[in-house]
Structure formats: structure tokens, C-alpha cells
Write a protein that holds these residues in place. Sequence first.
Motif, short mmCIF file in Angstrom:
data_model
loop_
_atom_site.label_atom_id
_atom_site.label_comp_id
_atom_site.label_asym_id
_atom_site.label_seq_id
_atom_site.Cartn_x
_atom_site.Cartn_y
_atom_site.Cartn_z
N GLY A 6 0.78 -1.23 0.00
CA GLY A 6 0.00 0.00 0.00
C GLY A 6 0.81 1.28 0.00
O GLY A 6 0.27 2.37 0.22
N HIS A 46 -1.94 3.61 -1.34
CA HIS A 46 -3.17 3.10 -1.94
C HIS A 46 -3.75 2.01 -1.06
O HIS A 46 -3.04 1.39 -0.27
CB HIS A 46 -2.92 2.59 -3.36
CG HIS A 46 -2.06 1.37 -3.41
ND1 HIS A 46 -0.69 1.43 -3.37
CD2 HIS A 46 -2.38 0.06 -3.49
CE1 HIS A 46 -0.20 0.22 -3.43
NE2 HIS A 46 -1.19 -0.64 -3.51
N ARG A 47 -5.05 1.85 -1.20
CA ARG A 47 -5.71 0.77 -0.48
C ARG A 47 -6.78 0.18 -1.37
O ARG A 47 -7.36 0.87 -2.21
CB ARG A 47 -6.30 1.25 0.84
CG ARG A 47 -7.51 2.13 0.71
CD ARG A 47 -8.05 2.55 2.08
NE ARG A 47 -9.27 3.31 1.93
CZ ARG A 47 -10.50 2.84 2.13
NH1 ARG A 47 -10.67 1.58 2.51
NH2 ARG A 47 -11.56 3.60 1.96
N GLU A 48 -6.99 -1.10 -1.21
CA GLU A 48 -8.04 -1.80 -1.95
C GLU A 48 -9.19 -2.07 -1.00
O GLU A 48 -8.99 -2.35 0.17
CB GLU A 48 -7.51 -3.13 -2.49
CG GLU A 48 -6.40 -2.97 -3.51
CD GLU A 48 -5.90 -4.30 -4.02
OE1 GLU A 48 -6.72 -5.26 -4.12
OE2 GLU A 48 -4.71 -4.39 -4.31
N ARG A 64 -13.85 -2.95 -1.07
CA ARG A 64 -15.07 -3.22 -1.84
C ARG A 64 -16.11 -2.16 -1.48
O ARG A 64 -16.27 -1.82 -0.32
CB ARG A 64 -15.60 -4.61 -1.55
CG ARG A 64 -14.64 -5.70 -2.02
CD ARG A 64 -15.34 -7.04 -2.17
NE ARG A 64 -14.39 -8.05 -2.63
CZ ARG A 64 -14.21 -8.36 -3.90
NH1 ARG A 64 -14.89 -7.75 -4.83
NH2 ARG A 64 -13.33 -9.28 -4.25
N ARG A 94 -14.78 -4.26 -6.44
CA ARG A 94 -13.43 -3.95 -5.96
C ARG A 94 -13.06 -2.54 -6.37
O ARG A 94 -13.28 -2.13 -7.51
CB ARG A 94 -12.42 -4.93 -6.52
CG ARG A 94 -12.61 -6.32 -5.96
CD ARG A 94 -11.61 -7.27 -6.49
NE ARG A 94 -10.29 -6.89 -5.99
CZ ARG A 94 -9.17 -7.50 -6.34
NH1 ARG A 94 -9.21 -8.46 -7.21
NH2 ARG A 94 -8.02 -7.11 -5.85
N CYS A 95 -12.47 -1.79 -5.45
CA CYS A 95 -12.06 -0.42 -5.70
C CYS A 95 -10.63 -0.21 -5.19
O CYS A 95 -10.18 -0.91 -4.30
CB CYS A 95 -12.97 0.57 -4.97
SG CYS A 95 -14.68 0.50 -5.47
N VAL A 96 -9.95 0.76 -5.78
CA VAL A 96 -8.62 1.17 -5.33
C VAL A 96 -8.67 2.67 -5.09
O VAL A 96 -9.11 3.43 -5.95
CB VAL A 96 -7.53 0.84 -6.37
CG1 VAL A 96 -6.18 1.37 -5.90
CG2 VAL A 96 -7.46 -0.65 -6.63
N GLN A 97 -8.23 3.06 -3.92
CA GLN A 97 -8.16 4.49 -3.59
C GLN A 97 -6.69 4.83 -3.40
O GLN A 97 -5.95 4.10 -2.75
CB GLN A 97 -8.93 4.74 -2.29
CG GLN A 97 -8.92 6.17 -1.85
CD GLN A 97 -9.66 6.34 -0.53
OE1 GLN A 97 -9.47 5.54 0.39
NE2 GLN A 97 -10.49 7.34 -0.45
N HIS A 98 -6.24 5.95 -4.02
CA HIS A 98 -4.84 6.31 -3.87
C HIS A 98 -4.70 7.79 -3.54
O HIS A 98 -5.57 8.60 -3.84
CB HIS A 98 -4.03 5.95 -5.12
CG HIS A 98 -4.57 6.49 -6.40
ND1 HIS A 98 -5.40 5.77 -7.20
CD2 HIS A 98 -4.42 7.67 -7.01
CE1 HIS A 98 -5.73 6.47 -8.25
NE2 HIS A 98 -5.15 7.65 -8.16
N SER A 117 -5.71 0.74 -13.66
CA SER A 117 -6.88 0.04 -13.10
C SER A 117 -7.92 -0.21 -14.18
O SER A 117 -8.49 -1.30 -14.27
CB SER A 117 -7.50 0.85 -11.96
OG SER A 117 -6.57 1.03 -10.94
N GLU A 128 -9.15 -3.88 -15.57
CA GLU A 128 -10.57 -4.26 -15.47
C GLU A 128 -11.10 -4.66 -16.85
O GLU A 128 -11.85 -5.61 -16.99
CB GLU A 128 -11.40 -3.10 -14.92
CG GLU A 128 -12.87 -3.45 -14.79
CD GLU A 128 -13.70 -2.31 -14.27
OE1 GLU A 128 -14.90 -2.54 -14.06
OE2 GLU A 128 -13.18 -1.20 -14.08
#
Length: 121
Positions: free
Chosen positions: A17, A46-48, A50, A56-60, A103, A107
Amino acid sequence: DDQGSDITWETIHRGPGYHLWYADGKIRPAKLLPLVPVKALVAIRHREFRDADGERCVQHQAHLYVQTDSKSAALVTRMLGSTTQQVAEQGLAQLQLFFSGLSWYLERYPERAAELLEEME
């Protein structure tokens, strides 16, 4: 680039992360200005997770630190005034756009994910 800027980036820390990149080189902030020596540090977290729908989502989040000891850089900063912060924000926005593009690509083409991730190791 076509203005003579030359910067070398390297990963100096990579953890779960968290990525830390160091850059060193020279940039030309505008066509009529001389090359400016610069050092930069980019910290990306970053973190993964739901979302409420189970997707599934990624926030950075990114932080950019820049150091320069140049009189011409000081002059440019004075000339730009409050827009200096906007320039840094635009640079970070480009970096975040790059990662969001990764991302999107993974996907859209999940069959390529394993191959691409293997290349990173």
C-alpha cells in the motif's frame, strides 16, 4: 523532453500500500528559462476495498515534495506566485490519472493482469 529536461526516477521503497519514488535531474520550467536542477520525492499510498455493491475499488493518495537551489527557480516561483501550487497539483493529477488508467486497463482486460504483474516483480 523537447525542452531539454532530463529526470531520472527510481523506486526507493515499496511496501504494501505504499510506494516512495525519488527523482533527480534538471528541468526547464519554460522555453526561455535555463535548466533548473531539481530533486523530488513522490509518496503514493493506496488501499483496496469493496464498495457497497461489492465491487473492488482502489483508492490512492499522492504527496509530491520538490527541492531546488536555483536562483532562476526562485524567480519563476515569484513570477508564478500562487500558481506554483496549481502546477504541483496538476503534476500529481497526471500521476494519479496514470494509475487510474492501469486500473481501467486491467478491469477491461483481466486476462492480461497476471502477465503484467509478473513483469513487475
